[in-house]
Design an enzyme around this catalytic site. Structure first.
Site, PDB file in Angstrom:
ATOM      1  CE  LYS A  58     -17.864 -24.170   6.083  1.00 21.27           C
ATOM      2  NZ  LYS A  58     -17.111 -24.351   4.806  1.00 21.27           N
TER       3      LYS A  58
ATOM      4  CD  GLU B 108     -17.294 -27.340   2.501  1.00 23.19           C
ATOM      5  OE1 GLU B 108     -16.087 -27.651   2.512  1.00 23.19           O
ATOM      6  OE2 GLU B 108     -17.737 -26.305   3.050  1.00 23.19           O
TER       7      GLU B 108
ATOM      8  CB  CYS C  12     -15.842 -27.629   5.742  1.00 19.92           C
ATOM      9  SG  CYS C  12     -14.132 -27.478   5.133  1.00 19.92           S
TER      10      CYS C  12
END
Lengths: 387, 387
Positions: free
Chosen positions: B197, B121, B234
């Site tokens: 995300k 990330e 993540c």
């Protein structure tokens, strides 16, 4: 019934091999805390366990002090056990011999102040679904108010315990149908409800769809005197949506009474119930039966191997995970056991506040996505590569 | 940047401590197979790795032979790395120094025949969100076709690789908005799409909601020459529904490019991406940055402790899990690394056939349940205890 060439547990292997800083780091990274917070068990109870050949261990999961809420401390006990008599003994004797064993273990739990007990899946019988035979195994099924409930209700009253009793249920009102069901008995010995297994396996020797259907009781949470509990029976642990709905309905402790064998699932066992505790900010209690069960007639396992008579090794290894992902060591892989976990249920909301998984979960987005995905002509969101 | 008092990895600790039958049992129960199926790495590549101070390891995940489908073997590489220059160096120099490091590691992957690479990330910058400062950190953001994409597109073309590049995205078309985005570059150097995300943390030093919003790109699966891939960025790894939708859309490999520190999540790391692989019958690749990043100005961490300048230890430990739940050992906790996994993608469908999780998942039931649960006045399914 325990296979003697099996190691007792990875947890004991590691804790007896590593030392000092290395053990501390292993514990921190693997279990989520450097110290297991073991609780002392009284000498009498330890003696009782030794005399009856079951393991006993106890751990504490404290929460932070809050000014506006009192601590909500509850002691939970989970029991793993092998069957007692050979599977060709009389059914009533097979059952009563298990009753006797369980009665002793529950009395040990009571003497340690346990408030809620959960037994393993189909605790009062051998796990005979490998055979695909209906006779005589269906005779083990009982109505919700059958002999196993009567037996446990007495103990529940005697010890002021809530007891979760996963049995093979015979629904006499609806065509003598069989279900895989957890009966919830409160501390007054009253059945407050039941939950039927939502997801049924068709894998390896787990021919359970031969015996019963997917449950029709939704995702109930039982609001007991000692906390809000739910039951995710066995194969349901592979389904994150099942765990999720118990969380949405407010569960603080979710039991996973199971029956699963070494060759199939042992490397998944430490992952799934633990992940559910993390993802849903509640406690999970994973319970697996123990020992090897041998059946009168041979059966095949759809794996190309010759017919045989045993189900493989049920590896026990019951354990508890807290909402913060910290977990206890497992019970033995080969021995009956009682694992006690003292939990401050305030930890559930504290972890929701800390990690924010419910706040950030975007339930509305997924409600729409799943609705679309469940349509017959669903078109997946796929991006093609290009020159 | 590596903290020197950190142990290298639990995996190496265990494999150098246990032996014989005990190690075999540990491997079987913990990793899901007694043998890690290590692949040989060429001498030249090992030298390259040694000279550039990164770890390299490679493992194989074969599938059963099928008569009606050819094997679909793909080599995936995941890279974990520390930043190179201090965080108060010139931004362009911080970036180009990371480019240089990554260029070498990707060349090593190429020499081992890797087809798909995924980076960590925000791979081209320090993970500055702990500071809550907008200046200068927002300057690291780039449009999808910015310098990092140009740099990687060249390598993708040169080595015929698909490269997944998780960056801080600057959306110049929509008000200069910032997003946390993974850009997917195909083997011709073309950007075939992006994913933003879906779930944004507000926990500990992860003040990411200060910088960007929840993603608006759904759950795309990228159908590349080498397989169907998706990216769960993540904090999305804590959300089973996020993993689920990538599976529903057909992903065979889901990358989880992350940045997470020891004090917060290390005991969860081995659980979540692995559980997702099991629950969704696909491969998951969990990637975490490594080292300790120190920032120019002090900041507080909302934990009652004094202001400080570092983010804690990013513990690396990247690993790959197969659909059957077997996993590789982790890369180092303290060192840059390249982990290569050779996968036969046929294993995904083979495991679906074996375990039946998609068949038994009851999507229609949960579509309805979630729709109800998302309503403002939802009434949870709760059974009250009674006298």
């Amino acid at each position: 019934m325990a296979a003697t060439n099996e190691i007792d547990s990875l947890d004991k292997l590691i804790s007896s091999t590593l030392t000092g800083k290395e053990l501390e780091e292993y514990n921190r990274i693997h279990y989520g805390r450097t110290d297991h917070h073991e609780l002392q068990i009284t000498k009498n109870t330890i003696e009782l366990a030794n005399n009856n050949n079951f393991e006993i261990s106890a751990y504490d999961f404290p929460a932070k002090y809050e000014e506006t809420r009192k601590s909500r401390i509850v002691k939970v006990g989970i029991i793993q056990h092998s069957i007692v008599l050979p599977t060709d003994s009389k059914i009533t004797e097979q059952k009563s011999s298990i009753f006797e064993k369980i009665g002793v273990i529950i009395s040990a739990a009571a003497s340690e102040g346990v408030n809620i007990i959960c037994l393993q899946e189909a605790w009062n019988m051998p796990f005979a679904f490998c055979t695909r035979e209906k006779h005589p195994w269906c005779e083990f099924a009982e109505p919700v108010n059958g002999p196993s409930t009567v037996f446990l209700a007495e103990l529940a009253t005697k010890y002021s315990m809530v007891i979760v009793s996963p049995i093979l249920e015979r629904d006499e009102v609806h065509g003598d149908t069989i279900w895989n069901t957890a009966v919830v008995i409160n501390e007054f010995g009253k059945v407050i409800g039941k939950h039927r297994k939502n997801h049924i396996p068709r894998v390896g020797d787990f021919n359970e769809s031969t015996y019963y259907f997917e449950g029709n009781t939704g995702h109930p949470v039982f609001d007991t005197t000692y906390g809000k509990i739910a039951i995710n029976i066995c194969y349901g642990r592979h389904h994150p949506l099942n765990w999720l709905m118990f969380g949405i309905n407010g569960a603080e402790i979710v039991f996973n009474p199971s029956a699963t064998v070494a060759g199939l699932s042992e490397h998944l066992w430490g992952v799934e119930a633990r992940n559910a505790a993390i993802a849903n900010s509640y406690f999970t209690c994973a319970i697996n039966r123990v020992g090897t069960e041998v059946f009168p007639n041979e059966f095949t396992s759809a794996d190309g191997k010759p017919a045989h008579k045993d189900f493989g090794h049920f590896y026990g290894s019951s354990y508890v995970t807290a909402p913060d992902g910290a977990r206890t060591p497992s019970l033995s892989r080969v021995k009956d056991g009682l694992l006690i976990a003292q939990m401050d249920l305030n930890l559930c909301r504290q972890i929701k506040d800390k990690w924010g998984f419910t706040m950030t979960q975007r339930l509305d987005l997924y409600a729409k996505s799943l609705q679309k995905a469940a349509e017959i002509d669903y078109e997946p969101q796929v991006v093609k590569s290009q020159l």
